[in-house]
Write a protein that holds these residues in place. Structure first.
Motif, mmCIF file in Angstrom:
data_model
loop_
_atom_site.group_PDB
_atom_site.id
_atom_site.type_symbol
_atom_site.label_atom_id
_atom_site.label_comp_id
_atom_site.label_asym_id
_atom_site.label_seq_id
_atom_site.Cartn_x
_atom_site.Cartn_y
_atom_site.Cartn_z
ATOM 1 N N ALA A 48 38.719 42.037 43.160
ATOM 2 C CA ALA A 48 38.011 42.777 42.120
ATOM 3 C C ALA A 48 36.606 42.202 41.972
ATOM 4 C CB ALA A 48 38.764 42.629 40.805
ATOM 5 N N THR A 70 39.151 40.928 36.571
ATOM 6 C CA THR A 70 40.584 40.646 36.343
ATOM 7 C C THR A 70 40.780 39.901 35.022
ATOM 8 O OG1 THR A 70 40.766 40.458 38.736
ATOM 9 C CG2 THR A 70 42.686 39.781 37.460
ATOM 10 N N GLU A 98 41.027 45.467 41.704
ATOM 11 C CA GLU A 98 41.017 45.617 43.164
ATOM 12 C C GLU A 98 41.048 47.093 43.546
ATOM 13 O OE1 GLU A 98 42.268 43.028 41.737
ATOM 14 O OE2 GLU A 98 41.582 41.348 42.976
ATOM 15 N N PHE A 130 45.307 40.812 46.346
ATOM 16 C CA PHE A 130 45.982 40.426 45.103
ATOM 17 C C PHE A 130 47.269 41.168 44.805
ATOM 18 C CE2 PHE A 130 45.457 40.697 40.188
ATOM 19 C CZ PHE A 130 46.051 39.481 39.960
ATOM 20 N N ARG A 165 47.078 34.613 40.270
ATOM 21 C CA ARG A 165 45.620 34.585 40.139
ATOM 22 C C ARG A 165 44.984 33.984 41.393
ATOM 23 N NH1 ARG A 165 43.007 35.551 35.616
ATOM 24 N NH2 ARG A 165 41.508 36.230 37.162
ATOM 25 N N GLY A 166 43.893 34.590 41.789
ATOM 26 C CA GLY A 166 43.225 34.131 43.004
ATOM 27 C C GLY A 166 43.990 34.520 44.265
ATOM 28 N N SER A 197 44.052 36.993 46.314
ATOM 29 C CA SER A 197 43.530 37.782 47.439
ATOM 30 C C SER A 197 43.426 36.962 48.734
ATOM 31 C CB SER A 197 42.147 38.345 47.114
ATOM 32 O OG SER A 197 42.224 39.156 45.990
HETATM 33 N N1 ASP Z 1 41.153 39.422 41.253
HETATM 34 C C1 ASP Z 1 42.247 38.480 41.276
HETATM 35 C C2 ASP Z 1 41.952 37.313 40.369
HETATM 36 O O1 ASP Z 1 40.883 37.235 39.811
HETATM 37 C C3 ASP Z 1 42.584 38.032 42.659
HETATM 38 C C4 ASP Z 1 41.487 37.299 43.385
HETATM 39 O O2 ASP Z 1 40.338 37.334 42.984
HETATM 40 O O3 ASP Z 1 41.793 36.664 44.396
HETATM 41 O O4 ASP Z 1 42.790 36.479 40.191
#
Ligand code: ASP
Ligand code: MG
Length: 474
Positions: free
Chosen positions: A43, A48, A131, A197, A211-212, A214
């Protein structure tokens, strides 16, 4: 195009606004000259977080935040579309997609506010919207450079378990689905731009990977598609020898092993989602971390074996905001089940234990958890050992705050004597008190616990001791 397949992932900052997306599109177009590519996108940065905030607010019965956010997101994404896509028809088509996703977001927030309940499933649906907004825009932006692209929802590709908020992939089913959906596109030279994600259960229910996540999406797809390599494009130059905010001399590591990178990810170096390397380890697929804001730089290459440098120490990391808990007293020597009961208590709570240390006198077991897990862990332990505490078999369950773990990481420390000695001698010279020490038998990580206020000094001294400030010969 050759048969080499590259999965390239762009994080939130790399698609943060129209300028960033344009830069990203250039990087994609360049890679597509030599490879087939699958693009995975996050995103736009911050989206997010805001979606999750709005969802939580809605759960209290207040849907106004959701409504406001939908308007803000519409403006933000419309601005990117206007700047990037000139052709009226393409512009309208992407805007319609964005509006459909936003309408769904509004329905989800209103429904949550009405019921005053936010299920993990609905939270996943709301957090996935970012996303689903960014992927069609990135696909359209790459198309303006003359490449054929199609945005693809990862719910069509990645099959996961039903653990909402942190789902894990079912790799065999994912391979089948991803190959069936993406191979025909690649055969027609159409580049898929996939939402990071997210995934879906075998029954088609949307999930998120945490979270995170992707990064994890990219390596899951890399493994499922038998990619030659996975490139994680982010906003830093790669994996660094230490956090540059604490150690100004930190530099980018050219080559690092899976194991070392995973150790660093686990120990809080934010550059990779901790599960990222799991899917590619078996197949030995190379992963790169590169800076989309400085694509001319080489970045860090993560390979099965890495490369040995210096004394085998590759990097340092620190985890702060942690609490040390000690269970002990001389009486526990005769209590063989203290260790078992301690850790079944933490397991029941799902508290993440970051480090464990016990001396052979068995007077004391100490371990470290995140500060956010500390209170409930101590409470549960006092309950578990209530009888023993009353009879002085266990004398204390104590807590030490304001501490940090420093980890010295390097696969080739194995069999290199003296690393611990040099590390601790450096701490001695700096007058830094060691509260606890742990080294796993894999010998790729020596961790020690110190007072939080000494972290910067400890990192700088260790960094210098192992010559990490001097560029490694290439
Ligand atoms: N958008 C999601 C997040 O902020 C996934 C990512 O950025 O990897 O956690
Ligand atoms: Mg991110």
């Amino acid at each position: 195009m050759s048969s080499a397949l590259q999965v390239m992932k762009f994080g939130g900052t790399s698609v943060g606004d129209a300028t960033c997306i344009a830069r990203t599109a250039q990087i994609v177009a360049k890679a597509a000259r030599d490879n087939s590519c699958v693009v995975v996108v996050s995103a736009m940065s911050g989206v997010t977080n805001r979606l999750i905030e709005a969802a939580r607010k809605a759960a209290t019965g207040d849907s106004s935040e959701g409504g406001n956010l939908i308007n803000v997101l519409r403006r933000q994404h419309a601005a990117a579309i206007e700047a990037l896509i000139q052709e009226p028809e393409a512009r309208q088509r992407v805007m319609r997609l964005v509006d459909a996703v936003l309408a769904e977001g509004r329905r989800l927030c209103d429904g949550t506010a009405l019921l005053r309940e936010l299920t993990p499933r609905t939270l996943d649906e709301i957090s996935s919207l970012g996303e689903r907004l960014s992927a069609p825009i990135v696909a359209a932006a790459v198309s303006t450079l003359g490449l054929r692209c199609e945005s693809v929802d990862a719910t069509e590709l990645i099959v996961t378990d039903a653990f909402h908020g942190g789902a894990d992939p079912h790799m065999e089913l994912t391979r089948e689905k991803a190959q069936a959906r993406l191979r025909p596109l690649l055969a027609q030279r159409i580049m898929p731009v996939v939402t990071g994600f997210i995934g879906a259960t075998a029954e088609g229910r949307l999930t998120t990977l945490g979270r995170g996540g992707s990064d994890y999406s990219a390596t899951i797809l890399g493994a499922a598609m038998d990619a030659t390599e996975v490139v994680i494009w982010t906003d830093v130059d790669g994996v660094l020898t230490a956090d540059p905010r604490l150690v100004p001399e930190a530099r980018t590591i050219a080559v690092i092993s899976y194991r070392e990178a995973a150790e660093l990810a686990y120990f809080g170096a934010k550059v990779l989602h901790p599960k990222t390397l799991n899917p590619v380890m078996q197949a030995g697929i190379t992963v790169w971390i590169r800076n989309s804001f400085a694509p001319e730089r080489a970045g860090t290459k993560i390979t099965p074996e890495g490369r040995s440098i210096g004394g085998g120490v590759k990097a340092l990391t620190a985890i702060r905001d942690v609490t040390l808990i000690a269970v002990g007293g001389p009486g526990i020597v005769g209590l063989p089940d203290v260790v078992g009961r301690t850790f079944s208590t933490t397991a029941d709570l799902r508290a993440n234990v970051l480090l464990i240390s016990q001396s052979s006198s068995q007077n004391d077991i100490c371990f470290i958890v995140s500060a956010s897990d500390a209170e409930r862990t101590v409470e549960a332990l006092r309950k578990e050992f209530a009888q023993d505490l009353a009879h002085h078999k266990v004398e204390h369950v104590t807590v030490v705050n304001n501490i940090a773990i420093v980890a010295v990481v390097g696969e080739n420390m194995r069999g290199t004597p003296g690393v611990a000695g040099r590390t601790f001698a450096a701490m001695g010279r700096e007058n830094i008190n060691l509260i606890a020490i742990a080294q796993g038998s894999s010998e790729s990580n020596i961790s020690f616990v110190i007072e939080d206020q000494a972290v910067k000094k400890a990192l700088i001294a260790t960094h210098k001791e192992f010559g990490l400030d001097v560029a490694a010969p290439d």
